[in-house]
Motif scaffolding. Sequence first.
Motif, mmCIF file in Angstrom:
data_model
loop_
_atom_site.group_PDB
_atom_site.id
_atom_site.type_symbol
_atom_site.label_atom_id
_atom_site.label_comp_id
_atom_site.label_asym_id
_atom_site.label_seq_id
_atom_site.Cartn_x
_atom_site.Cartn_y
_atom_site.Cartn_z
ATOM 1 N N THR A 150 -31.222 -17.062 42.335
ATOM 2 C CA THR A 150 -29.866 -16.529 42.411
ATOM 3 C C THR A 150 -28.999 -17.469 43.243
ATOM 4 O OG1 THR A 150 -30.335 -15.225 44.397
ATOM 5 C CG2 THR A 150 -30.740 -14.172 42.257
ATOM 6 N N VAL A 151 -27.716 -17.174 43.295
ATOM 7 C CA VAL A 151 -26.792 -17.926 44.136
ATOM 8 C C VAL A 151 -26.165 -16.961 45.126
ATOM 9 C CG1 VAL A 151 -24.697 -19.322 44.229
ATOM 10 C CG2 VAL A 151 -26.309 -19.627 42.339
ATOM 11 N N TRP A 152 -26.270 -17.289 46.420
ATOM 12 C CA TRP A 152 -25.616 -16.507 47.470
ATOM 13 C C TRP A 152 -24.261 -17.142 47.745
ATOM 14 C CZ3 TRP A 152 -30.092 -16.138 51.629
ATOM 15 C CH2 TRP A 152 -31.172 -15.444 51.059
ATOM 16 N N GLU A 189 -26.181 -14.325 39.361
ATOM 17 C CA GLU A 189 -27.288 -14.832 38.552
ATOM 18 C C GLU A 189 -26.741 -15.617 37.366
ATOM 19 O OE1 GLU A 189 -29.812 -11.612 37.401
ATOM 20 O OE2 GLU A 189 -30.337 -11.059 39.459
ATOM 21 N N GLY A 190 -27.571 -16.558 36.880
ATOM 22 C CA GLY A 190 -27.212 -17.294 35.678
ATOM 23 C C GLY A 190 -26.332 -18.504 35.897
ATOM 24 N N VAL A 191 -26.058 -18.867 37.142
ATOM 25 C CA VAL A 191 -25.264 -20.066 37.441
ATOM 26 C C VAL A 191 -26.185 -21.072 38.112
ATOM 27 C CG1 VAL A 191 -23.294 -21.012 38.689
ATOM 28 C CG2 VAL A 191 -23.166 -18.715 37.707
ATOM 29 N N ALA A 208 -20.128 -13.693 37.547
ATOM 30 C CA ALA A 208 -21.563 -13.503 37.315
ATOM 31 C C ALA A 208 -22.230 -12.673 38.402
ATOM 32 C CB ALA A 208 -22.246 -14.867 37.211
ATOM 33 N N ALA A 209 -21.445 -12.076 39.281
ATOM 34 C CA ALA A 209 -22.010 -11.357 40.423
ATOM 35 C C ALA A 209 -22.789 -10.126 39.985
ATOM 36 C CB ALA A 209 -20.896 -10.952 41.386
#
Length: 368
Positions: free
Chosen positions: A199-201, A171-173, A238-239
């Motif tokens: 989110t980013v996966w 999160e946050g990217v 950031a995970a």
Amino acid sequence: MRVSVIGGGVAGAASAIALRRATGAEVTVHEAYEDPAGQVGSFLSLAVNGLHGLDALGCLPEVQAAGFPVALQRMWSASGKLLGEVPRGRRASDSLHSTTLLRGRLVEVLRAEAVRAGARIETGRRVDPADLDTDLVVAADGIWSATRTALDPSAPQVRYAGLYSVSGVSEGVRLTPGTYHFVFGRRGAFLCVPAADGTVWWSAQVPSPQPPDPEEVTQGLLAELYGKEELPLSLIRAATRIDRPMPMHRLTDVPVWHDGRTVLIGDAAHPVGAGQGASMAIEDAVALARCVSSVPGVAGALAEYTRVRRPRVARMTRAAATNRDSKTPGTMQRRVNDLLMPLAFRHVYARSTSWLYSSEPGAGPGRA
């Protein structure tokens, strides 16, 4: 006709839909686990060839709604240089964009569609193909298929491929929506995509001579491995969730796909990898149903299915091996890649992948 499908994953559920709608057969899916969706944290992409197959099965909109579209893929060098931008899982002329979703959600959608089509799904019990009193047995029991060895005791064994993957969510990217990012890192490849929820996966693909010890693959180790690549490092730090490491495996050509009644499909016959595992399994299901509905006799249909599918699968397997090898280059090869890849993506990529994405299994079984 009575059909038993062993395995309720992507290949098994898709086969149940296809066979019900193409032949009207009585289809029962036997799934050993109570919940065949598997690890909900893992994600996959369906390329346009897999999406055409879903359209033939009549459940493309439902699968698309369970994920999000991704139009482009950008490749980056370890130093942060943009090596190229290409359409993700499609030709540039295709208006249909690849879909990314959790594997468990894909299985849920396919299982629900199989039930709507009239198939029965039984979970929580393993079955032996020899004990099934049906006209056709479809073995969709995955890369560790017991049916493969039962068909041919000399069948090749699954081997560790020298790579393991670790998936995570951060999160946050902020990243460009609808775009995959693939980094050829110094100590492993790294891919990531912004999901629909913000989110980013991501997935780290790490070369290792031995399968990983889950207790040793920590957030700190990943940060060390990707410490010189800005984007991977920022996502690892950031995970909010990091899944267990998953060893990657390979399987050499499987000589025997069927015995006249039982047939292997999906990873049981050909674990291709390279982001095409689910799409190829869906293609298998459509092609199998087409053959069963159009060729007299089960044995003849399975022989035709094998004849039709083997060349395409073999080509995909070779492409996957090249893809896997590109993730583990030495220092000198990495420098050569940095020079040559921009040219390859600009002038060769579209031509070299058109054979894969131009296939349209949608010509297969009709909808109910």
